[in-house]
Motif scaffolding. Structure first.
Motif, PDB file in Angstrom:
ATOM      1  N   TRP A  70       3.855   0.786  11.537  1.00  0.00           N
ATOM      2  CA  TRP A  70       3.760   1.611  10.516  1.00  0.00           C
ATOM      3  C   TRP A  70       3.750   3.341  10.569  1.00  0.00           C
ATOM      4  O   TRP A  70       4.058   3.852   9.687  1.00  0.00           O
ATOM      5  CB  TRP A  70       2.607   1.353   9.782  1.00  0.00           C
ATOM      6  N   VAL A  75      -1.117  10.520  -1.685  1.00  0.00           N
ATOM      7  CA  VAL A  75      -0.916   9.810  -3.118  1.00  0.00           C
ATOM      8  C   VAL A  75      -1.001  10.793  -4.397  1.00  0.00           C
ATOM      9  O   VAL A  75      -0.415  10.581  -5.433  1.00  0.00           O
ATOM     10  CB  VAL A  75      -1.715   8.798  -3.411  1.00  0.00           C
ATOM     11  N   PRO A 107       6.312   1.465  -2.915  1.00  0.00           N
ATOM     12  CA  PRO A 107       5.427   2.493  -2.681  1.00  0.00           C
ATOM     13  C   PRO A 107       5.663   3.794  -3.281  1.00  0.00           C
ATOM     14  O   PRO A 107       6.868   4.058  -3.604  1.00  0.00           O
ATOM     15  CB  PRO A 107       5.412   2.608  -1.149  1.00  0.00           C
ATOM     16  N   ARG A 110      11.998   9.988   6.460  1.00  0.00           N
ATOM     17  CA  ARG A 110      11.170  10.973   5.420  1.00  0.00           C
ATOM     18  C   ARG A 110      12.028  11.847   5.135  1.00  0.00           C
ATOM     19  O   ARG A 110      13.299  12.314   5.745  1.00  0.00           O
ATOM     20  CB  ARG A 110      10.142  11.349   6.292  1.00  0.00           C
ATOM     21  N   ALA A 164       6.136   6.669  -2.039  1.00  0.00           N
ATOM     22  CA  ALA A 164       7.206   7.610  -1.360  1.00  0.00           C
ATOM     23  C   ALA A 164       8.617   7.146  -1.823  1.00  0.00           C
ATOM     24  O   ALA A 164       9.614   8.074  -1.963  1.00  0.00           O
ATOM     25  CB  ALA A 164       7.188   7.044   0.139  1.00  0.00           C
ATOM     26  N   SER A 190       0.817  -1.230  -0.006  1.00  0.00           N
ATOM     27  CA  SER A 190      -0.006  -0.082   0.040  1.00  0.00           C
ATOM     28  C   SER A 190       0.915   1.240   0.047  1.00  0.00           C
ATOM     29  O   SER A 190       2.027   1.198   0.406  1.00  0.00           O
ATOM     30  CB  SER A 190      -0.925   0.035   1.154  1.00  0.00           C
ATOM     31  N   ASP A 191       0.403   2.258  -0.670  1.00  0.00           N
ATOM     32  CA  ASP A 191       1.075   3.582  -0.629  1.00  0.00           C
ATOM     33  C   ASP A 191       0.638   4.445   0.647  1.00  0.00           C
ATOM     34  O   ASP A 191       1.429   5.168   0.930  1.00  0.00           O
ATOM     35  CB  ASP A 191       0.656   4.420  -1.940  1.00  0.00           C
ATOM     36  N   VAL A 192      -0.565   4.114   1.185  1.00  0.00           N
ATOM     37  CA  VAL A 192      -0.982   4.817   2.488  1.00  0.00           C
ATOM     38  C   VAL A 192      -1.388   3.628   3.253  1.00  0.00           C
ATOM     39  O   VAL A 192      -2.426   2.869   2.644  1.00  0.00           O
ATOM     40  CB  VAL A 192      -2.045   5.979   2.106  1.00  0.00           C
ATOM     41  N   ARG A 195       4.046   6.124   5.255  1.00  0.00           N
ATOM     42  CA  ARG A 195       2.686   6.045   4.582  1.00  0.00           C
ATOM     43  C   ARG A 195       1.415   5.976   5.556  1.00  0.00           C
ATOM     44  O   ARG A 195       0.507   5.971   5.223  1.00  0.00           O
ATOM     45  CB  ARG A 195       2.919   4.620   3.978  1.00  0.00           C
ATOM     46  N   SER A 209       6.700   4.942   8.733  1.00  0.00           N
ATOM     47  CA  SER A 209       6.757   4.349   7.428  1.00  0.00           C
ATOM     48  C   SER A 209       6.808   5.558   6.391  1.00  0.00           C
ATOM     49  O   SER A 209       7.217   5.017   4.993  1.00  0.00           O
ATOM     50  CB  SER A 209       5.815   3.357   7.112  1.00  0.00           C
TER      51      SER A 209
END
Length: 251
Positions: free
Chosen positions: A119, A165, A179, A212, A181, A93-95, A124, A122
Motif C-alpha cells: 500500500w 480525506v 477511493p 500520484r 484519490a 478505504s480512503d486512507v 492512500r 497507493s
C-alpha cells in the motif's frame, strides 16, 4: 419545488470490527493497520487511534473506521476469513493508516511489513511510528520517496489521515470501492456523470494501478476496473478505465 436548504449530515464515526459488515455508505473510510499485541495483558493501540479520530473528525457525515480486531467479548473469525475481510476493508478505504510501534522481541509487526509493501505507493498510505520504533529505516525511506505523510505520534497520524480525506465525499453501494484519490479526479467524475445520466449503477470497482499527481493542480494517473449495471436492466458489464496524466480518460 422545495426551497428549504439541504442539511448536512452530522459528523459521526462508525467503527467496524473484523468480521462485521461494512456500513452501506460513508463520506470517508480509514483502515487502522499495524501490529496487534498477542499478549492479552498488553493493550492495543487502536482504541486510542479511534478516540483521536472521533475527536478530530468534524464531518459532515460518517467516517467509517475499520479495525482488524474483534469487538469486546468477541473472537476472531477463521484466519482465511479474517484475511479476506482485511483485504476487502483496505481496498475500500480512503486512507490506510499504519501505526508501527515496533519492538522486535515483543511486537515485531512482520505482517505489517507485507501490508506496507502492498500500500505504500497507493496514494492512500499514512505512516506513523514513535521515534523509538525499531527497524523502520526501510519503510521511512519509501515513505519519503513516495510522498507518504509520516508522523511520530498516534494523534499526529490520525490527524494526517483526516487531512488526507478532508471533508470526504458521500458514497454508497459500489461507490464505496472508489477511493477519494480517484473519486475526486475530474476524469472519473466526468465519466461517472455520463453513466448516471444513462441510468447505470456502479456495482464495484478496484484500483489496479495508481500514480500520484505530479503537481498540486494536476490529477493523479490511475487504472480502475469497474462493474456497471446498465440502465436497461441487462447483465452487468466489466470495463477498465485508464486516466493517464495529460491524456484524459482512456477506455
Amino acid at each position: 419545488m422545495s426551497t428549504e436548504p439541504l442539511l448536512e449530515a452530522p459528523a459521526s464515526v462508525e467503527v467496524t470490527y473484523v468480521g462485521q459488515e461494512q456500513p452501506e455508505s460513508w463520506e470517508a473510510a480509514v483502515y487502522l493497520c499495524g501490529p496487534t499485541p498477542t499478549d492479552p495483558g498488553k493493550p492495543s493501540w487502536r482504541p486510542s487511534a479511534v478516540a483521536a479520530l472521533r475527536t478530530a473528525w468534524k464531518g459532515p457525515g460518517r467516517l467509517a473506521v475499520f479495525l482488524p480486531e474483534p469487538a469486546a467479548g468477541r473472537s476472531y473469525p477463521p484466519y482465511a476469513d479474517q484475511i479476506v475481510w482485511e483485504e476487502e476493508a483496505m481496498r475500500r478505504s480512503d486512507v490506510v493508516l499504519f501505526w508501527i510501534p515496533r519492538e522486535m522481541n515483543r511486537l515485531p509487526g512482520l505482517v505489517s511489513n507485507i501490508k506496507w509493501g502492498a500500500w505504500y505507493d497507493s496514494g492512500r498510505a499514512v505512516l506513523g511510528a514513535p521515534p523509538e520504533a525499531e527497524r523502520m529505516a526501510y519503510l521511512l525511506h519509501f515513505a519519503e520517496a513516495f510522498g507518504v505523510p509520516v508522523e511520530r505520534t498516534l494523534q499526529g497520524a490520525a490527524g494526517a489521515a483526516l487531512r488526507a480525506v478532508g471533508h470526504g465525499s458521500h458514497r454508497t453501494g459500489g461507490e464505496r470501492a472508489v477511493p477519494l484519490a480517484v473519486w475526486r479526479s475530474e476524469p472519473f467524475q466526468r465519466w461517472y456523470a455520463t453513466r448516471r445520466m444513462a441510468g447505470c449503477r456502479l456495482l464495484d470497482a478496484r484500483v489496479e494501478w495508481y500514480e500520484r499527481a505530479p503537481a498540486p493542480d494536476a490529477d493523479p494517473a490511475w487504472l480502475l476496473t469497474v462493474t456497471i449495471a446498465p440502465g436497461d436492466g441487462s447483465a452487468p458489464s466489466v470495463c477498465r478505465l485508464l486516466s493517464a496524466q495529460g491524456q484524459g480518460m482512456l477506455m
